[in-house]
Write a protein that holds these residues in place. Structure first.
Motif, PDB file in Angstrom:
ATOM      1  N   GLY A  98       0.828  -1.119  -0.080  1.00 44.53           N
ATOM      2  CA  GLY A  98      -0.027  -0.072   0.067  1.00 44.53           C
ATOM      3  C   GLY A  98       0.689   1.451  -0.130  1.00 44.53           C
ATOM      4  N   VAL A  99       2.065   1.165  -0.215  1.00 44.09           N
ATOM      5  CA  VAL A  99       3.017   2.055  -0.374  1.00 44.09           C
ATOM      6  C   VAL A  99       3.063   2.847  -1.651  1.00 44.09           C
ATOM      7  CG1 VAL A  99       5.300   3.399   0.143  1.00 44.09           C
ATOM      8  CG2 VAL A  99       4.273   1.600   1.576  1.00 44.09           C
ATOM      9  N   ARG A 100       2.638   3.974  -2.008  1.00 44.10           N
ATOM     10  CA  ARG A 100       2.664   4.596  -3.316  1.00 44.10           C
ATOM     11  C   ARG A 100       4.075   5.324  -3.670  1.00 44.10           C
ATOM     12  NH1 ARG A 100      -0.525   9.963  -4.770  1.00 44.10           N
ATOM     13  NH2 ARG A 100       1.029  10.843  -6.197  1.00 44.10           N
ATOM     14  N   LEU A 101       4.823   4.492  -4.736  1.00 53.00           N
ATOM     15  CA  LEU A 101       5.996   4.899  -5.096  1.00 53.00           C
ATOM     16  C   LEU A 101       5.904   6.087  -5.817  1.00 53.00           C
ATOM     17  CD1 LEU A 101       7.696   1.448  -5.744  1.00 53.00           C
ATOM     18  CD2 LEU A 101       8.020   2.939  -3.558  1.00 53.00           C
ATOM     19  N   ASP A 102       7.180   6.980  -5.929  1.00 49.27           N
ATOM     20  CA  ASP A 102       6.961   8.016  -6.800  1.00 49.27           C
ATOM     21  C   ASP A 102       8.221   8.267  -7.563  1.00 49.27           C
ATOM     22  OD1 ASP A 102       4.457   9.096  -6.490  1.00 49.27           O
ATOM     23  OD2 ASP A 102       5.293  11.056  -5.691  1.00 49.27           O
ATOM     24  N   GLY A 103       8.534   8.984  -8.402  1.00 52.79           N
ATOM     25  CA  GLY A 103       9.748   9.157  -8.992  1.00 52.79           C
ATOM     26  C   GLY A 103      10.141   7.950 -10.047  1.00 52.79           C
ATOM     27  N   LYS A 104      11.482   7.547  -9.898  1.00 51.50           N
ATOM     28  CA  LYS A 104      12.059   6.554 -10.594  1.00 51.50           C
ATOM     29  C   LYS A 104      12.164   5.132  -9.779  1.00 51.50           C
ATOM     30  CE  LYS A 104      14.624   9.883 -13.176  1.00 51.50           C
ATOM     31  NZ  LYS A 104      15.905  10.489 -13.240  1.00 51.50           N
ATOM     32  N   GLY A 105      11.415   5.085  -8.703  1.00 50.05           N
ATOM     33  CA  GLY A 105      11.314   4.038  -8.053  1.00 50.05           C
ATOM     34  C   GLY A 105      12.783   3.649  -7.154  1.00 50.05           C
ATOM     35  N   LEU A 106      13.521   2.453  -7.288  1.00 51.62           N
ATOM     36  CA  LEU A 106      14.690   2.244  -6.695  1.00 51.62           C
ATOM     37  C   LEU A 106      15.756   2.950  -7.209  1.00 51.62           C
ATOM     38  CD1 LEU A 106      16.138   0.700  -4.207  1.00 51.62           C
ATOM     39  CD2 LEU A 106      16.711  -1.174  -6.111  1.00 51.62           C
ATOM     40  N   LEU A 107      16.629   3.798  -6.729  1.00 52.67           N
ATOM     41  CA  LEU A 107      17.734   4.199  -7.216  1.00 52.67           C
ATOM     42  C   LEU A 107      18.963   3.947  -6.707  1.00 52.67           C
ATOM     43  CD1 LEU A 107      16.435   7.849  -8.065  1.00 52.67           C
ATOM     44  CD2 LEU A 107      16.901   6.274  -9.594  1.00 52.67           C
ATOM     45  N   GLU A 108      20.070   3.527  -7.416  1.00 47.49           N
ATOM     46  CA  GLU A 108      21.284   3.138  -6.725  1.00 47.49           C
ATOM     47  C   GLU A 108      22.060   4.281  -6.926  1.00 47.49           C
ATOM     48  OE1 GLU A 108      24.571  -0.120  -6.995  1.00 47.49           O
ATOM     49  OE2 GLU A 108      23.569   0.439  -8.890  1.00 47.49           O
ATOM     50  N   GLY A 109      22.928   4.707  -5.814  1.00 47.27           N
ATOM     51  CA  GLY A 109      23.769   5.916  -5.741  1.00 47.27           C
ATOM     52  C   GLY A 109      25.275   5.207  -5.616  1.00 47.27           C
ATOM     53  N   GLU A 110      26.104   6.077  -4.829  1.00 50.65           N
ATOM     54  CA  GLU A 110      27.398   5.453  -4.806  1.00 50.65           C
ATOM     55  C   GLU A 110      27.656   4.056  -4.359  1.00 50.65           C
ATOM     56  OE1 GLU A 110      31.302   8.262  -3.247  1.00 50.65           O
ATOM     57  OE2 GLU A 110      29.881   7.568  -1.590  1.00 50.65           O
ATOM     58  N   VAL A 111      28.543   3.566  -4.873  1.00 51.59           N
ATOM     59  CA  VAL A 111      29.032   2.151  -4.368  1.00 51.59           C
ATOM     60  C   VAL A 111      30.623   2.495  -3.837  1.00 51.59           C
ATOM     61  CG1 VAL A 111      29.683  -0.170  -5.106  1.00 51.59           C
ATOM     62  CG2 VAL A 111      27.522   1.100  -6.072  1.00 51.59           C
ATOM     63  N   ARG A 112      30.913   1.878  -2.606  1.00 52.60           N
ATOM     64  CA  ARG A 112      32.051   1.964  -2.106  1.00 52.60           C
ATOM     65  C   ARG A 112      32.580   0.637  -1.711  1.00 52.60           C
ATOM     66  NH1 ARG A 112      30.889   5.936   2.624  1.00 52.60           N
ATOM     67  NH2 ARG A 112      32.888   4.822   3.447  1.00 52.60           N
ATOM     68  N   TYR A 113      33.828   0.421  -1.533  1.00 48.98           N
ATOM     69  CA  TYR A 113      34.500  -0.790  -1.167  1.00 48.98           C
ATOM     70  C   TYR A 113      35.417  -0.801   0.116  1.00 48.98           C
ATOM     71  CZ  TYR A 113      33.063  -1.053  -6.158  1.00 48.98           C
ATOM     72  OH  TYR A 113      32.287  -0.961  -7.536  1.00 48.98           O
ATOM     73  N   ARG A 114      35.228   0.247   0.795  1.00 48.97           N
ATOM     74  CA  ARG A 114      35.873   0.272   2.008  1.00 48.97           C
ATOM     75  C   ARG A 114      34.907   0.991   2.930  1.00 48.97           C
ATOM     76  NH1 ARG A 114      40.186  -2.555   1.887  1.00 48.97           N
ATOM     77  NH2 ARG A 114      41.611  -2.382   0.306  1.00 48.97           N
ATOM     78  N   LEU A 115      34.972   0.561   4.153  1.00 47.10           N
ATOM     79  CA  LEU A 115      34.310   1.648   5.096  1.00 47.10           C
ATOM     80  C   LEU A 115      35.555   2.118   6.007  1.00 47.10           C
ATOM     81  CD1 LEU A 115      31.688  -0.916   6.602  1.00 47.10           C
ATOM     82  CD2 LEU A 115      31.257   1.392   5.242  1.00 47.10           C
ATOM     83  N   GLU A 116      35.507   3.360   6.538  1.00 46.51           N
ATOM     84  CA  GLU A 116      36.647   4.088   7.202  1.00 46.51           C
ATOM     85  C   GLU A 116      36.694   3.496   8.474  1.00 46.51           C
ATOM     86  OE1 GLU A 116      37.469   8.611   8.763  1.00 46.51           O
ATOM     87  OE2 GLU A 116      36.512   8.364   6.797  1.00 46.51           O
ATOM     88  N   ASN A 117      38.017   3.169   9.020  1.00 46.55           N
ATOM     89  CA  ASN A 117      38.320   2.692  10.166  1.00 46.55           C
ATOM     90  C   ASN A 117      37.683   1.164  10.718  1.00 46.55           C
ATOM     91  OD1 ASN A 117      40.056   4.957  10.847  1.00 46.55           O
ATOM     92  ND2 ASN A 117      37.888   6.059  11.542  1.00 46.55           N
ATOM     93  N   ILE A 118      37.264   0.734   9.705  1.00 48.02           N
ATOM     94  CA  ILE A 118      36.465  -0.493   9.901  1.00 48.02           C
ATOM     95  C   ILE A 118      37.348  -1.738   8.927  1.00 48.02           C
ATOM     96  CG2 ILE A 118      34.588  -2.243   9.671  1.00 48.02           C
ATOM     97  CD1 ILE A 118      33.098  -0.043  10.634  1.00 48.02           C
ATOM     98  N   ASP A 119      37.896  -2.768   9.551  1.00 49.23           N
ATOM     99  CA  ASP A 119      38.703  -3.986   8.748  1.00 49.23           C
ATOM    100  C   ASP A 119      37.619  -4.986   8.624  1.00 49.23           C
ATOM    101  OD1 ASP A 119      40.106  -5.814   7.473  1.00 49.23           O
ATOM    102  OD2 ASP A 119      41.690  -5.832   8.851  1.00 49.23           O
TER     103      ASP A 119
END
Length: 152
Positions: free
Chosen positions: A113-134
Motif C-alpha cells: 500500500g505504499v505509493r512509489l513516486d519518481g523512478k522507484g529504486l535508485l542506486e547511488g554511490e558504491v564503495r569498497y571500504r568503510l573508514e576505520n573498519i577492517d
C-alpha cells in the motif's frame, strides 16, 4: 480524527526496511548468508563467511505542498565476503542483492500500500571500504533511495 485505517502504523520507513530485509532473507540465492537488519555495532559484521546488511540512513521530505507528502527513504546495503575468492563473491552477491531489491521489493512495497513516486529504486554511490573498519575480506557497499508518498 480520520476513520481511515493507517496502512503503515509504524511509519513508511519502518515498513520499507522490513520489506527489504524480509525479501533478502527469503531469497534462495542468499541461503546460508547472514542477513543483518541495521547492525548496531561493527562487531556484528565480524563473523561469517558471507554477510549482507541493510542500514537505514535517513528519510527526507521534499518541498511538496500537496496533501500526501512526497519523501525519499535512503538506505545502504553492504555485502561482505570472506571466502577464498572474496572479491568475486562479494561482487556477485551485490549484483544478486540489487536484483532482489529491484525485481522483488518494489512489487512488495506497492502491494503493502505504499505509493512509489519518481523512478522507484535508485542506486547511488558504491564503495569498497568503510573508514576505520577492517572487514577481513571483500566489501561492496551501495547507497540506495526510494521516493514515495507518505499517506499519514
Amino acid at each position: 480524527m480520520s476513520n481511515a485505517a493507517d496502512k503503515c502504523p509504524n511509519g513508511v520507513p519502518f515498513e520499507l526496511g522490513r520489506i527489504l530485509i524480509d525479501a533478502l532473507r527469503a531469497d534462495s540465492g542468499l541461503a546460508g548468508v547472514s542477513v543483518l537488519d541495521n547492525p548496531e555495532r561493527a562487531s556484528a559484521l565480524a563473523d561469517g563467511e558471507r554477510l549482507v546488511f541493510l542500514e537505514e540512513q535517513r528519510d527526507v521530505p521534499l518541498d511538496d505542498p500537496g496533501q500526501v507528502q512526497q519523501r525519499i527513504y535512503h538506505f545502504s546495503v553492504g555485502v561482505i565476503a570472506r571466502t577464498e575468492s572474496a572479491r568475486l563473491q562479494a561482487h556477485g552477491d551485490y549484483r544478486l542483492v540489487k536484483r532482489i531489491l529491484r525485481n522483488d521489493c518494489m512489487k512488495l512495497i506497492t502491494a503493502a500500500g505504499v505509493r512509489l513516486d519518481g523512478k522507484g529504486l535508485l542506486e547511488g554511490e558504491v564503495r569498497y571500504r568503510l573508514e576505520n573498519i577492517d572487514v577481513g575480506g571483500s566489501l561492496v557497499l551501495g547507497a540506495f533511495s526510494i521516493e514515495y508518498r507518505d499517506p499519514s
